[in-house]
Design a protein around this motif. Sequence first.
Motif, short mmCIF file in Angstrom:
data_model
loop_
_atom_site.label_atom_id
_atom_site.label_comp_id
_atom_site.label_asym_id
_atom_site.label_seq_id
_atom_site.Cartn_x
_atom_site.Cartn_y
_atom_site.Cartn_z
N GLU A 475 103.63 -18.70 60.90
CA GLU A 475 104.65 -18.15 60.01
C GLU A 475 105.70 -19.22 59.76
N PRO A 476 105.69 -19.85 58.57
CA PRO A 476 106.70 -20.88 58.28
C PRO A 476 108.11 -20.29 58.30
N ALA A 477 109.07 -21.14 58.72
CA ALA A 477 110.45 -20.67 58.76
C ALA A 477 110.99 -20.42 57.36
N ARG A 478 110.57 -21.27 56.42
CA ARG A 478 111.01 -21.09 55.04
C ARG A 478 109.78 -21.12 54.14
N SER A 479 109.93 -21.49 52.91
CA SER A 479 108.80 -21.42 52.00
C SER A 479 107.66 -22.31 52.44
N VAL A 480 107.99 -23.53 52.89
CA VAL A 480 106.95 -24.46 53.30
C VAL A 480 107.39 -25.08 54.62
N GLY A 481 106.51 -25.13 55.59
CA GLY A 481 106.84 -25.69 56.90
C GLY A 481 105.90 -26.79 57.30
N GLY A 482 105.97 -27.19 58.59
CA GLY A 482 105.19 -28.32 59.06
C GLY A 482 104.28 -28.02 60.22
N ASP A 483 104.08 -26.74 60.59
CA ASP A 483 103.17 -26.40 61.68
C ASP A 483 101.73 -26.39 61.16
N LEU A 484 100.78 -26.58 62.09
CA LEU A 484 99.37 -26.53 61.72
C LEU A 484 98.54 -26.13 62.92
N TYR A 485 97.36 -25.60 62.63
CA TYR A 485 96.38 -25.33 63.69
C TYR A 485 95.00 -25.42 63.07
N ASP A 486 94.00 -25.56 63.90
CA ASP A 486 92.62 -25.63 63.42
C ASP A 486 91.70 -25.30 64.57
N LEU A 487 90.51 -24.80 64.24
CA LEU A 487 89.47 -24.52 65.22
C LEU A 487 88.13 -24.70 64.52
N ALA A 488 87.25 -25.49 65.13
CA ALA A 488 85.95 -25.75 64.51
C ALA A 488 84.91 -25.99 65.60
N ARG A 489 83.69 -25.62 65.28
CA ARG A 489 82.57 -25.85 66.21
C ARG A 489 82.16 -27.31 66.12
N VAL A 499 96.74 -27.58 67.78
CA VAL A 499 97.98 -26.97 67.30
C VAL A 499 98.99 -28.11 67.18
N GLY A 500 99.69 -28.18 66.02
CA GLY A 500 100.62 -29.27 65.81
C GLY A 500 101.91 -28.81 65.18
N ASP A 501 102.90 -29.72 65.21
CA ASP A 501 104.22 -29.42 64.68
C ASP A 501 104.79 -30.71 64.12
N VAL A 502 104.99 -30.75 62.77
CA VAL A 502 105.52 -31.93 62.11
C VAL A 502 107.04 -31.87 62.12
N THR A 503 107.67 -33.03 62.33
CA THR A 503 109.13 -33.07 62.25
C THR A 503 109.57 -32.75 60.83
N GLY A 504 110.66 -32.00 60.74
CA GLY A 504 111.22 -31.70 59.43
C GLY A 504 110.69 -30.41 58.83
N LYS A 505 111.13 -30.11 57.64
CA LYS A 505 110.77 -28.89 56.93
C LYS A 505 110.52 -29.23 55.46
N GLY A 506 110.02 -28.26 54.75
CA GLY A 506 109.86 -28.40 53.32
C GLY A 506 108.58 -29.10 52.92
N ASP A 673 109.32 -23.13 62.23
CA ASP A 673 108.03 -22.46 62.07
C ASP A 673 107.57 -21.86 63.39
N LEU A 674 106.83 -20.77 63.29
CA LEU A 674 106.28 -20.12 64.48
C LEU A 674 104.77 -20.17 64.39
N THR A 675 104.15 -20.78 65.41
CA THR A 675 102.70 -20.86 65.47
C THR A 675 102.24 -20.54 66.87
N VAL A 676 101.20 -19.72 66.98
CA VAL A 676 100.63 -19.38 68.27
C VAL A 676 99.12 -19.30 68.13
N MET A 677 98.38 -19.82 69.09
CA MET A 677 96.93 -19.74 69.13
C MET A 677 96.52 -19.24 70.51
N VAL A 678 95.55 -18.31 70.53
CA VAL A 678 95.02 -17.78 71.78
C VAL A 678 93.50 -17.94 71.78
N LEU A 679 92.97 -18.55 72.84
CA LEU A 679 91.53 -18.69 73.04
C LEU A 679 91.18 -18.00 74.35
#
Length: 688
Positions: A475-489, A499-506, A673-679
Amino acid sequence: MTGSKSFFRLRRRGNVWPTWLAALFIALLVSMATGEQTRQALFDGWQRLSPRDSAAPKVRVVLIDGESLSAVGPWPWSRYYLGRLTEDINRQGPKVIGFDVLFPEPDRAKPELFAKMYPELTPEAASEVVGLPSMDQLFGQVIGQSPVVIARAGASKGVTDPRLLVVDAQFEGTPPKGTDHWPAAITAIPELEDTALGHGLVNGQPDADGVVRSVPLIGSVVGRTMPGLALELARLSLDAETIRVSSQAVELSGRRIPIDPRGRMHFRFGEFPHANIVSARQVLGHTLPTDYFRDKIVLVGLAAEGTSDIVATPLASENFGVVVQAEAIDTILNGGWLSRPTWAAAAEWLGGALLALAALAVAWTGRWPRLALTAAFVAVPIASWLAFDRLSLLVDAVRPLEIGGAALAGVVVGLFADSRRERERLRNALLQEQMAAAKTEGELQAARKIQMSMVPPRSKLAAADPRLDADALLEPARSVGGDLYDLARLDDDRIGFLVGDVTGKGVPAALFMAMSKALTSFVLNRENRDLGAAVASVNEELLRGGAEALSVTMIIGVLDLRDGGLSLVCAGHEDPITVEISGEARSHRLDGGPPLGLVEYPYPVETLKLSPGDALLLVTDGITEAQDAAGALYGRDRLLLETASRTQSATALCEGLRDAVRTFEGGIEPTDDLTVMVLRYLGQNAER
């Protein structure tokens, strides 16, 4: 993550100077007011850390203790018993005998008083009794035949005639101006005073806190310099006639003994040997070896309850004054004295000034000066200890540490105020940028769709493998954020995730996020057998991209579905949390390295293990640094507490944690931004 500048690289430091000066001024006042007490406490600590080895081979102590009073009678004793005690000691051939006792009054057992007590005596018998010599005369005769030193005490009233105050030692030089002086002296009665071999002052007032740390070597009575009891006994034992004095030392038979401005010797205390202390009862009972006192300095003093001279020392709250005198004599003969050099005070103030300036300097400098300052703070007490232990010098470490520490505290407070001001400025600037960007809301919404399209849908995560219950939300803090996640076989039995977090916003953060995610997914699949090499490749590509203002924290891992084994690489990200099937939540501290895109770094691969039913929880700092209306942080402890005992599905855990954070924020706008992943690993048996 925020894009604030480094704490120590702020250019505007308007609050540092005032807080530094204020803290420094307070420290100076405190140091001047309490310097003596703190210095004494420090040196007492050094003494307890390394007490003196008091073998005292030349000194013996005879205590008039409780056993002695039981055998002879209450104090004061008749001079008859003191004469017997002196004779028994002198019979063994001591070098000198010193009485740490004053004899200002005649013996109570006078012959004329005895005759009056028995009126039944015939006139002839009474006359014969009155004609007997007094016990004072007999004791005086024994003193005259023995090498005895009698105690004196400087006082405001007493003997004031210099002709009656014989000084046995020859003094040369000029004593310190601050030498303790008295207008009169308390002396022994003439029968004893005039027959003694020597005389010594026993004035030894404790310091303001009641602790004795020194013994006076010299004093002045009616304008005449006189030796202390310890110095006089040492002089006679060395067969010396002359004592040379100066403003800083007393010289005796080649020994240069430092003294303070009051003429006192400060020395290192120790445990005086118990074998060198005996009871007067043992002496009178002739139970000691026949050579126990031979060629020794013998000190006689009081130790019985109600009569003893009890003093406190740096090593003991209670000690006999006569034992302290014995330690002082042994120090004069064998060394162990302490001195406070004239340059000590200047060196302490200079050290404090240098630490204060160094503390101010680190506000504008980098890592190495701060390490040097830390080393300086550590070096000061070490130098003080070495000066005490190796050189017998009293150099205070508390004063420079007080001044330097207060200055450093002022700098930290000022930097903190400047940092908050700078953060607020950046926040306001960012808010203004966002308000201006509202005009292009359509573009931002499009960018948000692009951003959200870069992360896999939650339904894809749920269907990744029957042995795995996986979910994630962003859930981005504003319209566009810098968090990311991915999962692939990666293959039939391994799942890659990040799971990642980019410095800055927008928009810039979103674009950098897209590039980071694409690079990571591509390299991870290409180098799926070497996680460390994959992360190094991603970092290399981000550095080559030249996005100097941006970096990304990331935790990248591979889960082996055959046994629950986890391989993880942490690049400046929040540590992972495991939730065991029992409900226990545990945070795992990873060594890791700096965020990607900053510097080249050999990121280590670290491992964990999930048992069937255990879950791995990964979050960004949008959770741990979420704030409520009062500015309090959600924090990692609250995260662990909220996560514990949650053994439900991955989706329920993700959404429950998200809801808990939003409830904590109380409806205020999220700052990140708020990001959470559970495995949740279901185990090998769950395979189709």
